[in-house]
Design a protein around this motif. Sequence first.
Motif, PDB file in Angstrom:
ATOM      1  N   GLY A 191      -4.400 -13.719 -16.946  1.00 36.75           N
ATOM      2  CA  GLY A 191      -4.151 -12.355 -17.396  1.00 36.75           C
ATOM      3  C   GLY A 191      -5.464 -11.622 -17.493  1.00 36.75           C
ATOM      4  N   GLY A 192      -5.621 -10.538 -16.718  1.00 36.24           N
ATOM      5  CA  GLY A 192      -6.881  -9.805 -16.702  1.00 36.24           C
ATOM      6  C   GLY A 192      -7.289  -9.292 -18.064  1.00 36.24           C
ATOM      7  N   ARG A 193      -8.549  -8.951 -18.195  1.00 33.41           N
ATOM      8  CA  ARG A 193      -9.084  -8.566 -19.498  1.00 33.41           C
ATOM      9  C   ARG A 193      -8.544  -7.212 -19.972  1.00 33.41           C
ATOM     10  N   ALA A 259      -3.970  -5.904 -28.423  1.00 34.96           N
ATOM     11  CA  ALA A 259      -5.046  -5.191 -27.720  1.00 34.96           C
ATOM     12  C   ALA A 259      -5.217  -5.733 -26.309  1.00 34.96           C
ATOM     13  N   ARG A 260      -5.138  -7.069 -26.178  1.00 37.82           N
ATOM     14  CA  ARG A 260      -5.275  -7.687 -24.858  1.00 37.82           C
ATOM     15  C   ARG A 260      -4.100  -7.355 -23.961  1.00 37.82           C
ATOM     16  N   GLU A 261      -2.875  -7.502 -24.475  1.00 40.01           N
ATOM     17  CA  GLU A 261      -1.688  -7.279 -23.664  1.00 40.01           C
ATOM     18  C   GLU A 261      -1.519  -5.820 -23.265  1.00 40.01           C
ATOM     19  N   LEU A 262      -1.902  -4.905 -24.153  1.00 38.59           N
ATOM     20  CA  LEU A 262      -1.753  -3.479 -23.870  1.00 38.59           C
ATOM     21  C   LEU A 262      -2.940  -2.918 -23.103  1.00 38.59           C
ATOM     22  N   GLY A 263      -3.979  -3.731 -22.955  1.00 38.94           N
ATOM     23  CA  GLY A 263      -5.120  -3.336 -22.150  1.00 38.94           C
ATOM     24  C   GLY A 263      -5.913  -2.174 -22.704  1.00 38.94           C
ATOM     25  N   CYS A 264      -5.953  -2.040 -24.028  1.00 44.07           N
ATOM     26  CA  CYS A 264      -6.617  -0.881 -24.617  1.00 44.07           C
ATOM     27  C   CYS A 264      -7.972  -1.210 -25.227  1.00 44.07           C
ATOM     28  N   ALA A 265      -8.317  -2.477 -25.347  1.00 44.75           N
ATOM     29  CA  ALA A 265      -9.592  -2.835 -25.971  1.00 44.75           C
ATOM     30  C   ALA A 265      -9.927  -4.284 -25.651  1.00 44.75           C
ATOM     31  N   SER A 268     -13.924  -8.198 -28.271  1.00 47.63           N
ATOM     32  CA  SER A 268     -15.144  -7.825 -29.002  1.00 47.63           C
ATOM     33  C   SER A 268     -14.902  -6.571 -29.835  1.00 47.63           C
ATOM     34  N   ASP A 269     -14.183  -5.610 -29.236  1.00 46.86           N
ATOM     35  CA  ASP A 269     -13.850  -4.387 -29.981  1.00 46.86           C
ATOM     36  C   ASP A 269     -12.989  -4.717 -31.199  1.00 46.86           C
ATOM     37  N   VAL A 270     -12.023  -5.596 -30.997  1.00 46.74           N
ATOM     38  CA  VAL A 270     -11.149  -5.998 -32.104  1.00 46.74           C
ATOM     39  C   VAL A 270     -11.978  -6.677 -33.189  1.00 46.74           C
ATOM     40  N   GLY A 279     -15.415 -14.696 -30.292  1.00 44.97           N
ATOM     41  CA  GLY A 279     -14.949 -16.065 -30.112  1.00 44.97           C
ATOM     42  C   GLY A 279     -13.876 -16.442 -31.104  1.00 44.97           C
ATOM     43  N   SER A 280     -14.063 -16.024 -32.355  1.00 43.91           N
ATOM     44  CA  SER A 280     -13.074 -16.306 -33.397  1.00 43.91           C
ATOM     45  C   SER A 280     -11.742 -15.622 -33.089  1.00 43.91           C
ATOM     46  N   ILE A 281     -11.817 -14.362 -32.639  1.00 40.63           N
ATOM     47  CA  ILE A 281     -10.595 -13.633 -32.302  1.00 40.63           C
ATOM     48  C   ILE A 281      -9.908 -14.280 -31.101  1.00 40.63           C
ATOM     49  N   SER A 282     -10.691 -14.675 -30.105  1.00 41.57           N
ATOM     50  CA  SER A 282     -10.115 -15.321 -28.921  1.00 41.57           C
ATOM     51  C   SER A 282      -9.373 -16.597 -29.296  1.00 41.57           C
ATOM     52  N   SER A 283      -9.965 -17.403 -30.177  1.00 45.19           N
ATOM     53  CA  SER A 283      -9.309 -18.638 -30.621  1.00 45.19           C
ATOM     54  C   SER A 283      -8.024 -18.330 -31.377  1.00 45.19           C
TER      55      SER A 283
END
Length: 313
Positions: A191-193, A259-265, A268-270, A279-283
């Motif tokens: 899934g693209g960024r 934010a990732r699924e809607l492609g709005c940020a 890092s922004d989150v 990294g914490s948010i990604s996990s």
Amino acid sequence: MARKPRIHLPGGLYHVIFRGNGGQSVFLTEDDRYRFYLLLQEGTCRFGYRVHAFCLMTNHIHIALQAGDIPLSRGMHNLSFRYTRWINWREKRTGHLFQGRYKAVLIDGDSYLLELIRYIHLNPVRAGMVNDHEEYPWSSHRSYLGKEFLPWLTTDWMLGQFGKSAAKARAGYRTFVLDGLGEEYRPEFHGGREDSRLLGNDSFMDKCLASLGGIPLRLTTQEIVDKVCHVYNIDEATLKMQSQQRVASEARAVIGWLARELGCATLSDVGKLVNRDAGSISSSVSRLSYRMQEVKELADRVRLLKAAFEEAT
């Protein structure tokens, strides 16, 4: 529930992923895998897509496909329906075999197709199923090496990147794959960024979105934070606290996922908004995605939030 429409780009290259419902195996015998081969072959004739690479794992499937003029969704729906019917008939059962809709990421082939094919072929090694990638029999890797022949598999584009003669091309391809043996899971291929349907630079994404006659969602991360805080009945200050309070932790993960699924940020922004590093948010988002497969109530809550944002934009 509102969803982003599939993007059909004739000639477009897609990473397609099917997953077993609830993590169940989708291949029970060798005959099942050969049946899937047959259905793929029939699809190349009936729907005009080209198969550049594939790997049949135990509970999921990776395929690199190039769409023809017929929308890829028609071919993939036919493939999943007919294969499910085969399994249900043989096992004398009913119900779903695959987990929801298949995943399809439209990729910029010039930038990513080589790496995607290598990534697909090395899946059994990353999963610990084999030590030697050339031992795994249920992928297109051995065909690229000239050890098998599948008439419905397209190998000329990939091999042509490494040399004009078959021997030179295969040697170059083998070296390229060996260079990727230490490669780990690459989330961008799933899934693209910026838009989970796309992987490429800005001009590629603009081209693909133009094919829809649409534009990217205009939504801010702060709007997502406000809505999620309301749903979880917490304030933004609680969201930013360093404590591991369960409700706040889940809310942060949901914000990152949306934010990732809607492609709005970016994540890092989150992270900046919720006082966490990327990294914490990604996990947290990864753990949430896994829990959504196990907990229907959670999955419904998050997807309803996503649908509400899509409908309002």
